[in-house]
Design a protein around this motif. Structure first.
Motif, PDB file in Angstrom:
ATOM      1  N   THR A  13       0.826  -1.204   0.000  1.00 40.45           N
ATOM      2  CA  THR A  13       0.000   0.000   0.000  1.00 40.45           C
ATOM      3  C   THR A  13       0.861   1.254   0.000  1.00 40.45           C
ATOM      4  OG1 THR A  13      -1.781  -1.141   1.174  1.00 40.45           O
ATOM      5  CG2 THR A  13      -1.802   1.269   1.220  1.00 40.45           C
ATOM      6  N   GLY A  14       1.895   1.261   0.850  1.00 41.41           N
ATOM      7  CA  GLY A  14       2.766   2.429   0.923  1.00 41.41           C
ATOM      8  C   GLY A  14       3.529   2.665  -0.357  1.00 41.41           C
ATOM      9  N   LEU A  15       4.120   1.618  -0.892  1.00 45.98           N
ATOM     10  CA  LEU A  15       4.934   1.763  -2.094  1.00 45.98           C
ATOM     11  C   LEU A  15       4.099   2.119  -3.321  1.00 45.98           C
ATOM     12  CD1 LEU A  15       7.393  -1.215  -1.560  1.00 45.98           C
ATOM     13  CD2 LEU A  15       7.860   1.224  -1.267  1.00 45.98           C
ATOM     14  N   SER A  16       2.825   1.743  -3.312  1.00 45.20           N
ATOM     15  CA  SER A  16       1.970   2.061  -4.457  1.00 45.20           C
ATOM     16  C   SER A  16       1.820   3.566  -4.643  1.00 45.20           C
ATOM     17  CB  SER A  16       0.587   1.411  -4.283  1.00 45.20           C
ATOM     18  OG  SER A  16      -0.118   1.999  -3.193  1.00 45.20           O
ATOM     19  N   HIS A  17       2.022   4.326  -3.575  1.00 51.37           N
ATOM     20  CA  HIS A  17       1.913   5.783  -3.677  1.00 51.37           C
ATOM     21  C   HIS A  17       3.017   6.362  -4.551  1.00 51.37           C
ATOM     22  CE1 HIS A  17      -1.271   6.804  -0.686  1.00 51.37           C
ATOM     23  NE2 HIS A  17      -0.965   5.604  -0.232  1.00 51.37           N
ATOM     24  N   LEU A  18       4.116   5.652  -4.703  1.00 50.62           N
ATOM     25  CA  LEU A  18       5.231   6.161  -5.496  1.00 50.62           C
ATOM     26  C   LEU A  18       5.044   5.918  -6.985  1.00 50.62           C
ATOM     27  CD1 LEU A  18       8.194   5.085  -3.202  1.00 50.62           C
ATOM     28  CD2 LEU A  18       7.077   7.315  -3.333  1.00 50.62           C
ATOM     29  N   GLU A  19       3.948   5.261  -7.351  1.00 53.70           N
ATOM     30  CA  GLU A  19       3.671   5.034  -8.774  1.00 53.70           C
ATOM     31  C   GLU A  19       3.381   6.343  -9.491  1.00 53.70           C
ATOM     32  OE1 GLU A  19       0.760   2.299 -11.623  1.00 53.70           O
ATOM     33  OE2 GLU A  19       0.511   2.304  -9.442  1.00 53.70           O
ATOM     34  N   ASP A  20       2.756   7.277  -8.772  1.00 55.07           N
ATOM     35  CA  ASP A  20       2.460   8.585  -9.353  1.00 55.07           C
ATOM     36  C   ASP A  20       3.773   9.355  -9.515  1.00 55.07           C
ATOM     37  OD1 ASP A  20       1.961  11.643  -8.897  1.00 55.07           O
ATOM     38  OD2 ASP A  20       0.019  10.847  -9.522  1.00 55.07           O
ATOM     39  N   PRO A  21       4.086   9.843 -10.733  1.00 55.89           N
ATOM     40  CA  PRO A  21       5.383  10.498 -10.956  1.00 55.89           C
ATOM     41  C   PRO A  21       5.593  11.762 -10.130  1.00 55.89           C
ATOM     42  CG  PRO A  21       3.944  10.737 -12.873  1.00 55.89           C
ATOM     43  CD  PRO A  21       3.294   9.739 -11.970  1.00 55.89           C
ATOM     44  N   ARG A  23       4.210  12.434  -7.184  1.00 55.89           N
ATOM     45  CA  ARG A  23       4.380  11.999  -5.792  1.00 55.89           C
ATOM     46  C   ARG A  23       5.779  11.419  -5.580  1.00 55.89           C
ATOM     47  NH1 ARG A  23      -0.912   9.208  -3.490  1.00 55.89           N
ATOM     48  NH2 ARG A  23      -1.692  11.190  -4.302  1.00 55.89           N
ATOM     49  N   ARG A  24       6.251  10.654  -6.564  1.00 54.38           N
ATOM     50  CA  ARG A  24       7.593  10.075  -6.458  1.00 54.38           C
ATOM     51  C   ARG A  24       8.656  11.170  -6.461  1.00 54.38           C
ATOM     52  NH1 ARG A  24       7.037   6.839 -10.218  1.00 54.38           N
ATOM     53  NH2 ARG A  24       8.088   7.915 -11.928  1.00 54.38           N
ATOM     54  N   GLN A  25       8.468  12.198  -7.299  1.00 53.25           N
ATOM     55  CA  GLN A  25       9.422  13.302  -7.355  1.00 53.25           C
ATOM     56  C   GLN A  25       9.468  14.048  -6.022  1.00 53.25           C
ATOM     57  OE1 GLN A  25       8.536  16.259 -10.318  1.00 53.25           O
ATOM     58  NE2 GLN A  25      10.533  17.248 -10.161  1.00 53.25           N
ATOM     59  N   LEU A  26       8.320  14.257  -5.419  1.00 51.38           N
ATOM     60  CA  LEU A  26       8.275  14.935  -4.124  1.00 51.38           C
ATOM     61  C   LEU A  26       8.942  14.089  -3.038  1.00 51.38           C
ATOM     62  CD1 LEU A  26       4.645  16.355  -4.246  1.00 51.38           C
ATOM     63  CD2 LEU A  26       6.753  17.701  -4.150  1.00 51.38           C
ATOM     64  N   TYR A  27       8.705  12.774  -3.091  1.00 52.37           N
ATOM     65  CA  TYR A  27       9.340  11.900  -2.100  1.00 52.37           C
ATOM     66  C   TYR A  27      10.860  11.960  -2.229  1.00 52.37           C
ATOM     67  CZ  TYR A  27      11.073   7.809   0.295  1.00 52.37           C
ATOM     68  OH  TYR A  27      11.804   6.984   1.118  1.00 52.37           O
ATOM     69  N   GLU A  28      11.359  11.910  -3.461  1.00 51.11           N
ATOM     70  CA  GLU A  28      12.804  11.953  -3.669  1.00 51.11           C
ATOM     71  C   GLU A  28      13.381  13.287  -3.223  1.00 51.11           C
ATOM     72  OE1 GLU A  28      13.137  11.108  -7.802  1.00 51.11           O
ATOM     73  OE2 GLU A  28      12.908   8.929  -7.537  1.00 51.11           O
ATOM     74  N   CYS A  29      12.641  14.360  -3.426  1.00 55.82           N
ATOM     75  CA  CYS A  29      13.077  15.684  -2.991  1.00 55.82           C
ATOM     76  C   CYS A  29      13.243  15.719  -1.472  1.00 55.82           C
ATOM     77  CB  CYS A  29      12.083  16.734  -3.449  1.00 55.82           C
ATOM     78  SG  CYS A  29      12.400  18.398  -2.820  1.00 55.82           S
ATOM     79  N   VAL A  30      12.262  15.183  -0.757  1.00 54.81           N
ATOM     80  CA  VAL A  30      12.323  15.158   0.707  1.00 54.81           C
ATOM     81  C   VAL A  30      13.406  14.189   1.186  1.00 54.81           C
ATOM     82  CG1 VAL A  30      11.043  14.605   2.810  1.00 54.81           C
ATOM     83  CG2 VAL A  30       9.895  15.802   0.938  1.00 54.81           C
ATOM     84  N   ALA A  31      13.464  13.009   0.578  1.00 49.65           N
ATOM     85  CA  ALA A  31      14.410  11.982   1.019  1.00 49.65           C
ATOM     86  C   ALA A  31      15.854  12.416   0.850  1.00 49.65           C
ATOM     87  CB  ALA A  31      14.161  10.687   0.248  1.00 49.65           C
ATOM     88  N   GLU A  32      16.126  13.249  -0.152  1.00 55.25           N
ATOM     89  CA  GLU A  32      17.496  13.658  -0.423  1.00 55.25           C
ATOM     90  C   GLU A  32      17.892  14.939   0.301  1.00 55.25           C
ATOM     91  OE1 GLU A  32      18.168  13.781  -4.606  1.00 55.25           O
ATOM     92  OE2 GLU A  32      17.787  11.629  -4.879  1.00 55.25           O
TER      93      GLU A  32
END
Length: 227
Positions: A13-21, A23-32
């Protein structure tokens, strides 16, 4: 019909949220980022509006991929200081799922345990040699760019002048209980990357830190200094 464990379903369920490009870009921005970032900062980095960024960031937090905190960015306190900003940071845990079920962490723990029980040092030497060669291969395949190679290995490198700190340990779960062996493996892997990138002036050293990889790379050439 495969049987899914509860943890697998939560991870899926959690990882499915990263399918949206977006959302994935925002996650990578925060993670880095080395520090929690605001909605405005994330929106600017992703090139989208604040409202849309806030929506996606909150969804990522609901899924357990990000954490939320509040802080006044003005540095002021008391009346008139304004409302605290909502800040986002990478969640400390990790999510994995395998279909069919696999347990590579258990395999890693067994192998590391074997290294620790070998008094001759032969197994440790073999592991160190394999890590070095693996790193050299990645370095060679990464256009001899240390930062690119480190990112490919999952280290989340951050460049500050000629020093590269590694914000993530790819072997974190095993390192918690087998720190000496894993930190040594990380060091040899990064040394191999440096060798593969043909940057003899660069060197890796152990600098233990509770929230990131124990290895720091110093003396990186300017052309590789990008984050």
């Amino acid at each position: 019909m495969p049987v899914h464990r509860p943890n697998d379903l939560a991870a899926l369920t959690g990882l499915s949220h990263l399918e949206d490009p977006v959302r994935r870009q925002l996650y990578e921005c925060v993670a880095e980022s080395d520090v929690p970032i605001s909605r405005e900062q994330a929106a600017a980095a992703a090139g989208i509006g604040r409202t849309l960024a806030a929506y996606h960031l909150d969804k990522l937090a609901d899924a357990g991929l990000l954490t939320i905190s509040y802080q006044r960015l003005t540095g002021r306190d008391g009346p008139g200081a304004g409302r605290p900003a909502k800040l986002y940071a990478r969640a400390p845990g990790e999510m994995t799922i395998s279909v069919p079920p696999r347990d590579y962490e258990l395999l890693a723990r067994l192998l590391v345990g074997a290294v620790e029980q070998d008094d001759s040092g032969a197994v440790q030497a073999a592991v160190d040699g394999a890590a070095f060669e693996a790193g050299r291969s990645v370095g060679t395949e990464s256009a001899r760019d240390i930062v690119v190679a480190l990112r490919r290995c999952g280290y989340l490198p951050h460049v500050d002048d000629d020093c590269v700190s590694l914000r993530n340990c790819p072997f974190h779960q095993v390192a918690r209980d087998h720190r000496d062996v894993v930190c040594g493996l990380n060091l040899r892997l990064v040394e191999g990357i440096i060798a593969g990138c043909d940057q003899p002036q660069a060197h890796a050293e152990l600098t233990p830190h509770p929230d990131r990889c124990c290895v720091v790379v110093r003396g990186v050439e300017p052309h590789a200094e990008r984050d």
